[in-house]
Design a protein around this motif. Structure first.
Motif, PDB file in Angstrom:
ATOM      1  N   CYS A  34     -12.790 -18.988 -19.318  1.00 42.71           N
ATOM      2  CA  CYS A  34     -12.752 -19.290 -20.756  1.00 42.71           C
ATOM      3  C   CYS A  34     -13.612 -20.508 -21.081  1.00 42.71           C
ATOM      4  CB  CYS A  34     -11.313 -19.536 -21.199  1.00 42.71           C
ATOM      5  SG  CYS A  34     -10.234 -18.098 -21.078  1.00 42.71           S
ATOM      6  N   PHE A  35     -13.542 -21.541 -20.245  1.00 42.43           N
ATOM      7  CA  PHE A  35     -14.281 -22.772 -20.503  1.00 42.43           C
ATOM      8  C   PHE A  35     -15.787 -22.583 -20.330  1.00 42.43           C
ATOM      9  CE2 PHE A  35     -10.250 -25.155 -19.163  1.00 42.43           C
ATOM     10  CZ  PHE A  35      -9.806 -25.189 -20.479  1.00 42.43           C
ATOM     11  N   THR A  36     -16.188 -21.621 -19.518  1.00 42.80           N
ATOM     12  CA  THR A  36     -17.626 -21.364 -19.318  1.00 42.80           C
ATOM     13  C   THR A  36     -18.190 -20.398 -20.350  1.00 42.80           C
ATOM     14  OG1 THR A  36     -17.055 -19.637 -17.698  1.00 42.80           O
ATOM     15  CG2 THR A  36     -17.561 -21.847 -16.846  1.00 42.80           C
ATOM     16  N   GLY A  37     -17.367 -20.009 -21.319  1.00 41.97           N
ATOM     17  CA  GLY A  37     -17.844 -19.138 -22.385  1.00 41.97           C
ATOM     18  C   GLY A  37     -17.770 -17.663 -22.079  1.00 41.97           C
ATOM     19  N   TYR A  38     -17.175 -17.314 -20.934  1.00 38.57           N
ATOM     20  CA  TYR A  38     -17.056 -15.903 -20.566  1.00 38.57           C
ATOM     21  C   TYR A  38     -15.968 -15.254 -21.416  1.00 38.57           C
ATOM     22  CZ  TYR A  38     -16.095 -11.770 -17.701  1.00 38.57           C
ATOM     23  OH  TYR A  38     -15.893 -10.490 -17.248  1.00 38.57           O
ATOM     24  N   ARG A  39     -16.276 -14.125 -21.986  1.00 37.01           N
ATOM     25  CA  ARG A  39     -15.299 -13.409 -22.806  1.00 37.01           C
ATOM     26  C   ARG A  39     -14.434 -12.531 -21.910  1.00 37.01           C
ATOM     27  NH1 ARG A  39     -16.597  -9.630 -28.129  1.00 37.01           N
ATOM     28  NH2 ARG A  39     -14.402  -9.283 -28.725  1.00 37.01           N
ATOM     29  N   LEU A  40     -13.142 -12.844 -21.884  1.00 38.03           N
ATOM     30  CA  LEU A  40     -12.234 -12.114 -21.014  1.00 38.03           C
ATOM     31  C   LEU A  40     -12.118 -10.656 -21.445  1.00 38.03           C
ATOM     32  CD1 LEU A  40      -9.277 -14.645 -20.578  1.00 38.03           C
ATOM     33  CD2 LEU A  40     -11.093 -14.139 -18.953  1.00 38.03           C
ATOM     34  N   ARG A  41     -12.115  -9.784 -20.469  1.00 40.15           N
ATOM     35  CA  ARG A  41     -11.857  -8.369 -20.732  1.00 40.15           C
ATOM     36  C   ARG A  41     -10.375  -8.193 -21.077  1.00 40.15           C
ATOM     37  NH1 ARG A  41     -13.850  -6.047 -15.126  1.00 40.15           N
ATOM     38  NH2 ARG A  41     -12.550  -7.839 -14.544  1.00 40.15           N
ATOM     39  N   PRO A  42     -10.031  -7.089 -21.742  1.00 43.61           N
ATOM     40  CA  PRO A  42      -8.615  -6.884 -22.074  1.00 43.61           C
ATOM     41  C   PRO A  42      -7.686  -6.940 -20.861  1.00 43.61           C
ATOM     42  CG  PRO A  42      -9.984  -5.334 -23.278  1.00 43.61           C
ATOM     43  CD  PRO A  42     -10.894  -6.051 -22.335  1.00 43.61           C
ATOM     44  N   THR A  43      -8.131  -6.373 -19.739  1.00 45.26           N
ATOM     45  CA  THR A  43      -7.298  -6.424 -18.535  1.00 45.26           C
ATOM     46  C   THR A  43      -7.148  -7.855 -18.033  1.00 45.26           C
ATOM     47  OG1 THR A  43      -9.307  -5.895 -17.261  1.00 45.26           O
ATOM     48  CG2 THR A  43      -7.786  -4.075 -17.766  1.00 45.26           C
ATOM     49  N   ASP A  44      -8.213  -8.667 -18.146  1.00 44.10           N
ATOM     50  CA  ASP A  44      -8.135 -10.070 -17.742  1.00 44.10           C
ATOM     51  C   ASP A  44      -7.173 -10.843 -18.640  1.00 44.10           C
ATOM     52  OD1 ASP A  44      -9.944  -9.764 -15.661  1.00 44.10           O
ATOM     53  OD2 ASP A  44     -11.670 -10.184 -16.932  1.00 44.10           O
ATOM     54  N   LEU A  45      -7.207 -10.551 -19.929  1.00 42.46           N
ATOM     55  CA  LEU A  45      -6.316 -11.233 -20.869  1.00 42.46           C
ATOM     56  C   LEU A  45      -4.853 -10.914 -20.576  1.00 42.46           C
ATOM     57  CD1 LEU A  45      -6.011 -12.976 -23.417  1.00 42.46           C
ATOM     58  CD2 LEU A  45      -6.213 -10.885 -24.777  1.00 42.46           C
ATOM     59  N   ILE A  46      -4.574  -9.635 -20.301  1.00 48.99           N
ATOM     60  CA  ILE A  46      -3.201  -9.243 -19.965  1.00 48.99           C
ATOM     61  C   ILE A  46      -2.773  -9.894 -18.654  1.00 48.99           C
ATOM     62  CG2 ILE A  46      -1.658  -7.312 -19.484  1.00 48.99           C
ATOM     63  CD1 ILE A  46      -3.567  -5.541 -21.113  1.00 48.99           C
ATOM     64  N   ALA A  47      -3.661  -9.834 -17.653  1.00 54.51           N
ATOM     65  CA  ALA A  47      -3.353 -10.429 -16.349  1.00 54.51           C
ATOM     66  C   ALA A  47      -3.160 -11.936 -16.458  1.00 54.51           C
ATOM     67  CB  ALA A  47      -4.454 -10.103 -15.356  1.00 54.51           C
ATOM     68  N   GLU A  48      -3.900 -12.588 -17.354  1.00 48.63           N
ATOM     69  CA  GLU A  48      -3.751 -14.031 -17.543  1.00 48.63           C
ATOM     70  C   GLU A  48      -2.351 -14.371 -18.049  1.00 48.63           C
ATOM     71  OE1 GLU A  48      -5.917 -17.704 -19.968  1.00 48.63           O
ATOM     72  OE2 GLU A  48      -6.248 -15.629 -20.578  1.00 48.63           O
ATOM     73  N   HIS A  49      -1.883 -13.638 -19.041  1.00 43.07           N
ATOM     74  CA  HIS A  49      -0.548 -13.906 -19.584  1.00 43.07           C
ATOM     75  C   HIS A  49       0.551 -13.473 -18.607  1.00 43.07           C
ATOM     76  CE1 HIS A  49      -1.342 -15.358 -23.697  1.00 43.07           C
ATOM     77  NE2 HIS A  49      -2.492 -14.708 -23.554  1.00 43.07           N
ATOM     78  N   LEU A  50       0.292 -12.442 -17.826  1.00 40.24           N
ATOM     79  CA  LEU A  50       1.226 -12.074 -16.765  1.00 40.24           C
ATOM     80  C   LEU A  50       1.341 -13.217 -15.755  1.00 40.24           C
ATOM     81  CD1 LEU A  50       2.976 -10.092 -15.123  1.00 40.24           C
ATOM     82  CD2 LEU A  50       0.857  -9.137 -14.182  1.00 40.24           C
ATOM     83  N   THR A  51       0.219 -13.831 -15.420  1.00 40.84           N
ATOM     84  CA  THR A  51       0.219 -14.946 -14.484  1.00 40.84           C
ATOM     85  C   THR A  51       0.926 -16.164 -15.070  1.00 40.84           C
ATOM     86  OG1 THR A  51      -1.910 -14.148 -13.635  1.00 40.84           O
ATOM     87  CG2 THR A  51      -1.254 -16.372 -13.012  1.00 40.84           C
ATOM     88  N   ILE A  52       0.733 -16.410 -16.363  1.00 42.54           N
ATOM     89  CA  ILE A  52       1.439 -17.515 -17.021  1.00 42.54           C
ATOM     90  C   ILE A  52       2.948 -17.286 -16.955  1.00 42.54           C
ATOM     91  CG2 ILE A  52       1.871 -18.643 -19.238  1.00 42.54           C
ATOM     92  CD1 ILE A  52      -1.059 -18.120 -19.952  1.00 42.54           C
ATOM     93  N   ALA A  53       3.383 -16.065 -17.274  1.00 39.61           N
ATOM     94  CA  ALA A  53       4.810 -15.743 -17.227  1.00 39.61           C
ATOM     95  C   ALA A  53       5.369 -15.895 -15.818  1.00 39.61           C
ATOM     96  CB  ALA A  53       5.038 -14.317 -17.742  1.00 39.61           C
ATOM     97  N   ASN A  54       4.619 -15.426 -14.818  1.00 34.37           N
ATOM     98  CA  ASN A  54       5.082 -15.545 -13.432  1.00 34.37           C
ATOM     99  C   ASN A  54       5.144 -17.003 -12.982  1.00 34.37           C
ATOM    100  OD1 ASN A  54       5.387 -12.787 -13.117  1.00 34.37           O
ATOM    101  ND2 ASN A  54       3.314 -12.486 -12.336  1.00 34.37           N
ATOM    102  N   THR A  55       4.199 -17.819 -13.453  1.00 34.07           N
ATOM    103  CA  THR A  55       4.239 -19.251 -13.136  1.00 34.07           C
ATOM    104  C   THR A  55       5.478 -19.902 -13.729  1.00 34.07           C
ATOM    105  OG1 THR A  55       1.811 -19.301 -13.174  1.00 34.07           O
ATOM    106  CG2 THR A  55       2.950 -21.419 -13.265  1.00 34.07           C
TER     107      THR A  55
END
Length: 307
Positions: A34-55
């Motif tokens: 995100c900080f490097t300007g890369y636009r997350l794919r939908p699967t990356d966005l879902i996986a990111e929030h899954l990882t936040i929840a698991n953390t």
């Protein structure tokens, strides 16, 4: 401290530390994109929030049960039985719903354009952000009722039965309220599990049919490596299968725990251990199809070993 308590404490500690570090490394990977300007794919966005929840699960449930396994009474009764349990329930619900969303999205994504998912295939990526937002909002709202049924051990008025869970106790005014609350909490998880089983079956069927269609091409091709999309789908399948196995076991043990007024030592600890298995395992499954995140984990683990 008894040897069995020490062994269980070390087991909790190993699982919690490994799970937290793996999820943090994966989160660092997503945040760096995100900080490097890369636009997350939908699967990356879902996986990111899954990882936040698991953390959050590992920090609330994992740390709490590890500290308590060593006999350290660090958290107060209110913190243990209301705040931490509420945070855990919300994070668990988000983990369930985002895993379900990821499996459904991947099923629609790999479905052929001639299928009945054609229109949904074009519209679904645009609504992933809203879907993830609803996952957090609805789980925060649904679980608001949870702290009201976590009571002090000594406050047994107006409850027909008090259940003691070693560090917490809970009670309900009557059997009907208890049954309604259990159904209210379990229904979303059971529904998501059913949807995930259906989507997994659909993914397996689509992959099998695709394999048969391109079989004659692979015979003439020197390279037999699977496509990135196929590897991502297989990773989602492993993730969903892991979820179904761990959460089914967790639900079975939880059902066993609530059937006893004073559950046994091994039943409580086994139930607690299994409840955090999926959050500890899922980051490694997500890393398996992400070479950058995998390299980041190996570098980090190598640095820790050198230290």
């Amino acid at each position: 401290m008894a040897s069995k308590d020490l062994a269980m404490g070390m087991t909790f500690l190993t699982q919690t530390v490994t799970g937290i570090l793996a999820n943090v490394v994966l989160l660092f990977h997503y945040f760096s994109l995100c900080f490097t300007g890369y636009r997350l794919r939908p699967t990356d966005l879902i996986a990111e929030h899954l990882t936040i929840a698991n953390t959050v699960i590992m920090l609330s449930k994992g740390v709490s049960q590890t500290v308590q396994a060593f006999g350290v009474k660090y958290f107060s009764q209110i913190t243990r039985c209301t705040v931490l349990l509420y945070v855990y329930r919300v994070a668990r619900g988000v983990s369930v719903s985002t895993t379900c969303l990821l499996s459904v999205f991947q099923t629609v994504k790999i479905s052929p354009m001639s299928s009945r998912w054609k229109q949904l295939k074009a519209k679904l990526p645009k609504h992933i952000g809203l879907s993830v937002f609803l996952c957090w909002s609805l789980n925060m709202l649904v679980n608001c009722i949870f702290p009201f049924y976590s009571i002090n051990k000594y406050s047994s008025k107006n409850t027909t039965k008090i259940k003691y869970f070693r560090y917490c106790s809970s009670g309900f005014p009557d059997k009907i309220t208890e049954a309604l609350y259990a159904a209210f909490v379990l229904f979303p998880e059971v529904s998501c599990s059913g949807i995930m089983i259906w989507s997994s079956s659909s993914m397996i069927f689509i992959l099998h049919r695709h394999k048969q269609q391109v079989q004659h091409i692979r015979r003439t091709n020197v390279s037999h490596k699977s496509s990135p999309e196929s590897r991502a789908t297989q990773s989602v399948l492993v993730l969903v299968c892991s979820f179904v196995c761990f959460y089914t076991l967790s639900s079975c043990f939880y059902a066993s725990v609530v059937n006893f007024s004073i559950p046994s030592w091994w039943l409580l600890n086994t139930s607690a251990l299994i409840s955090t298995c999926f959050p500890a395992v899922s980051p490694f499954v997500l890393m398996s199809c992400n070479s950058t995140a995998s390299r980041l984990w190996f570098k980090f683990s190598g640095f820790v070993r050198r230290r």
